[in-house]
Design an enzyme around this catalytic site. Structure first.
Site, short mmCIF file in Angstrom:
data_model
loop_
_atom_site.label_atom_id
_atom_site.label_comp_id
_atom_site.label_asym_id
_atom_site.label_seq_id
_atom_site.Cartn_x
_atom_site.Cartn_y
_atom_site.Cartn_z
N HIS A 175 0.84 -1.22 0.00
CA HIS A 175 0.00 0.00 0.00
C HIS A 175 0.87 1.27 0.00
CE1 HIS A 175 -3.93 -2.08 1.02
NE2 HIS A 175 -3.05 -3.02 1.32
N TYR A 206 3.93 -5.13 9.61
CA TYR A 206 3.79 -3.69 9.39
C TYR A 206 4.91 -2.94 10.11
CZ TYR A 206 -0.95 -4.57 7.61
OH TYR A 206 -2.03 -5.02 6.89
C1 HEM Z 1 0.23 -11.68 6.18
C2 HEM Z 1 -0.58 -10.83 5.53
C3 HEM Z 1 -0.23 -9.40 5.31
C4 HEM Z 1 1.01 -8.80 5.21
C5 HEM Z 1 2.38 -9.46 5.30
C6 HEM Z 1 0.78 -7.39 5.01
C7 HEM Z 1 1.80 -6.46 4.88
C8 HEM Z 1 1.61 -5.09 4.89
C9 HEM Z 1 2.66 -4.12 5.05
C10 HEM Z 1 4.15 -4.44 5.16
C11 HEM Z 1 2.08 -2.88 5.04
C12 HEM Z 1 2.78 -1.53 5.21
C13 HEM Z 1 2.74 -1.15 6.70
C14 HEM Z 1 3.44 0.15 7.02
O1 HEM Z 1 4.54 0.43 6.51
O2 HEM Z 1 2.89 0.91 7.85
C15 HEM Z 1 0.66 -3.08 4.89
C16 HEM Z 1 -0.25 -2.07 4.82
C17 HEM Z 1 -1.61 -2.30 4.67
N1 HEM Z 1 -2.28 -3.50 4.67
FE1 HEM Z 1 -1.45 -5.31 4.84
N2 HEM Z 1 -0.57 -7.14 4.98
C18 HEM Z 1 -1.22 -8.34 5.16
C19 HEM Z 1 -2.58 -8.53 5.22
C20 HEM Z 1 -3.53 -7.56 5.05
C21 HEM Z 1 -4.95 -7.75 5.12
C22 HEM Z 1 -5.63 -9.09 5.40
C23 HEM Z 1 -5.52 -6.53 4.91
C24 HEM Z 1 -6.97 -6.15 4.92
C25 HEM Z 1 -7.89 -6.73 5.66
C26 HEM Z 1 -4.46 -5.56 4.72
C27 HEM Z 1 -4.63 -4.21 4.50
C28 HEM Z 1 -3.62 -3.27 4.52
C29 HEM Z 1 -3.83 -1.83 4.38
C30 HEM Z 1 -5.16 -1.14 4.15
C31 HEM Z 1 -2.57 -1.24 4.49
C32 HEM Z 1 -2.25 0.24 4.39
C33 HEM Z 1 -2.16 0.84 5.80
C34 HEM Z 1 -1.73 2.30 5.74
O3 HEM Z 1 -2.36 3.06 5.00
O4 HEM Z 1 -0.76 2.65 6.44
N3 HEM Z 1 -3.27 -6.22 4.82
N4 HEM Z 1 0.40 -4.42 4.80
#
Ligand code: HEM
Length: 326
Positions: A52, A317
């Site tokens: 994202h 995250y």
């Molecule tokens: C093992 C599964 C997952 C991994 C490894 C993962 C990994 C990540 C990472 C590395 C980030 C960036 C975090 C940051 O730098 O602050 C992120 C952001 C995000 N993830 Fe995931 N994610 C996973 C599952 C999910 C799921 C299931 C959802 C939704 C239900 C989701 C929704 C989001 C959203 C909306 C963001 C953006 C948050 C923001 O705007 O700061 N992710 N994810």
């Protein structure tokens, strides 16, 4: 399938980032390996989130309905509100240049709801009711397989793990959202709400735009600039706030509890929980100097106990957070 129509602080994050691989329901997958695998697929982009990476920071408020307190004793669901909110709309995947016209990647919406006294609770949602992998191990395997760019291996992964095709199929079945504020967002995981009498219900969150979902035809999408979402949102908010209904979809016995690739039957009833009102754009710093943590819930709301994807998210995250702030 739910109808498309109806429808941490930095210090804590860094502490997570250095944590050892999780065990038990949290699986043996190393959160750092997941972030490395995201980088292997999408490239590492200094200063950006590993997933994202592009998005728009916004602010607004959340106001609960009277019904909400019947389901949960959480302060923002029992108090009157409005509760201040900082949020971030985003494009999923890990490519910061992913065009806003791309249909097959989810849009994201992350929220900090300010509960006062320095406390907040978060929601981190996507524009599909399912995730692309059932467990952290499967997600790692999926990313590592995609990174090989070997079509035969990728096809073999999806043949062996058909549940991992569900998200893309769902996204491709709908139109390109006409804006960040014209699509629904789903919590994906199951949560348990507990009210002041101690009664509990299993639910899934859904946020639906009050004005209804609006999508673009393929022709309309082709005519748009790749980064049209931010100007679209700016123009929309100049005319008034963008509002969403937060609903709790009520689970029934037998519904999958710990599998983020599983859809609940379409006929599940929903309860109106509140209105999210996005009023204006916010400075990026309000979204970038901390992380949104889906496990940051309050008394009256509990996340799933055995959903490895849910449990590993904050640690992954935090790895991304600490790297993007280096
Ligand atoms: C093992 C599964 C997952 C991994 C490894 C993962 C990994 C990540 C990472 C590395 C980030 C960036 C975090 C940051 O730098 O602050 C992120 C952001 C995000 N993830 Fe995931 N994610 C996973 C599952 C999910 C799921 C299931 C959802 C939704 C239900 C989701 C929704 C989001 C959203 C909306 C963001 C953006 C948050 C923001 O705007 O700061 N992710 N994810």
């Amino acid at each position: 399938m739910p109808s498309r129509r109806c429808a941490a602080a930095a210090a804590i994050a860094i502490a997570f980032a250095t944590a050892a691989p999780l065990s038990g329901a949290r699986a043996d997958t190393d959160p750092e390996a997941l972030v490395n695998a995201l980088n292997a697929v999408f490239g590492a982009h200094p200063g950006k989130r590993a997933a994202h990476p592009s998005g728009v920071c916004v602010k607004g408020s959340f106001t609960p309905t009277d019904e909400a307190a019947k389901l949960s004793k959480a302060p923002h669901l029992t108090g009157k509100g409005p509760w201040p909110v900082v949020g971030r709309f985003s494009m999923a995947g890990g490519n910061p240049a992913a065009p806003n016209t791309q249909k097959d990647i989810a849009r994201g919406l992350a929220l900090h709801i300010d509960l006062g006294g320095g406390n907040q609770t978060d929601m981190v949602m996507i524009s599909a009711p399912v995730f692309a992998a059932k467990t952290p191990e499967k997600f790692l395997e999926l990313l590592q397989t995609i990174a090989t760019k070997d079509k035969a291996k990728i096809d073999a992964f999806f043949a062996a793990n058909p549940e991992s095709t569900r998200q893309k199929t769902w996204l491709n079945a709908g139109p390109v959202p006409a804006g960040y504020a014209t699509t629904s967002y789903f919590g994906v995981h199951t949560f348990t709400l507990t009210n002041a009498e101690g009664q509990s219900r299993i639910i899934k969150w859904q946020l639906m735009p009050k004005g209804g979902e609006v999508g673009l035809t393929d022709e309309e999408a082709k005519a748009k600039a790749p980064d049209f979402y931010k100007p679209e949102l700016t123009e929309r908010l100049a005319k008034g706030s963008a509002e969403f209904d937060l609903t709790a979809i009520l689970g029934q016995p037998g519904d999958a509890l710990d599998d983020p690739t599983a859809l609940w039957p379409e006929d599940r009833k929903s309860v109106a929980i509140g209105t999210l009102s996005i009023a204006a754009l916010e400075n990026d710093a309000a979204c970038d100097t901390n992380m949104f943590d889906p496990t940051n819930v309050v008394d009256g709301i509990a996340g799933p106990e055995n959903d490895g994807i849910f449990l590993i998210r904050p640690a992954a995250y935090a790895v991304s957070f600490s790297r993007r702030n280096q």
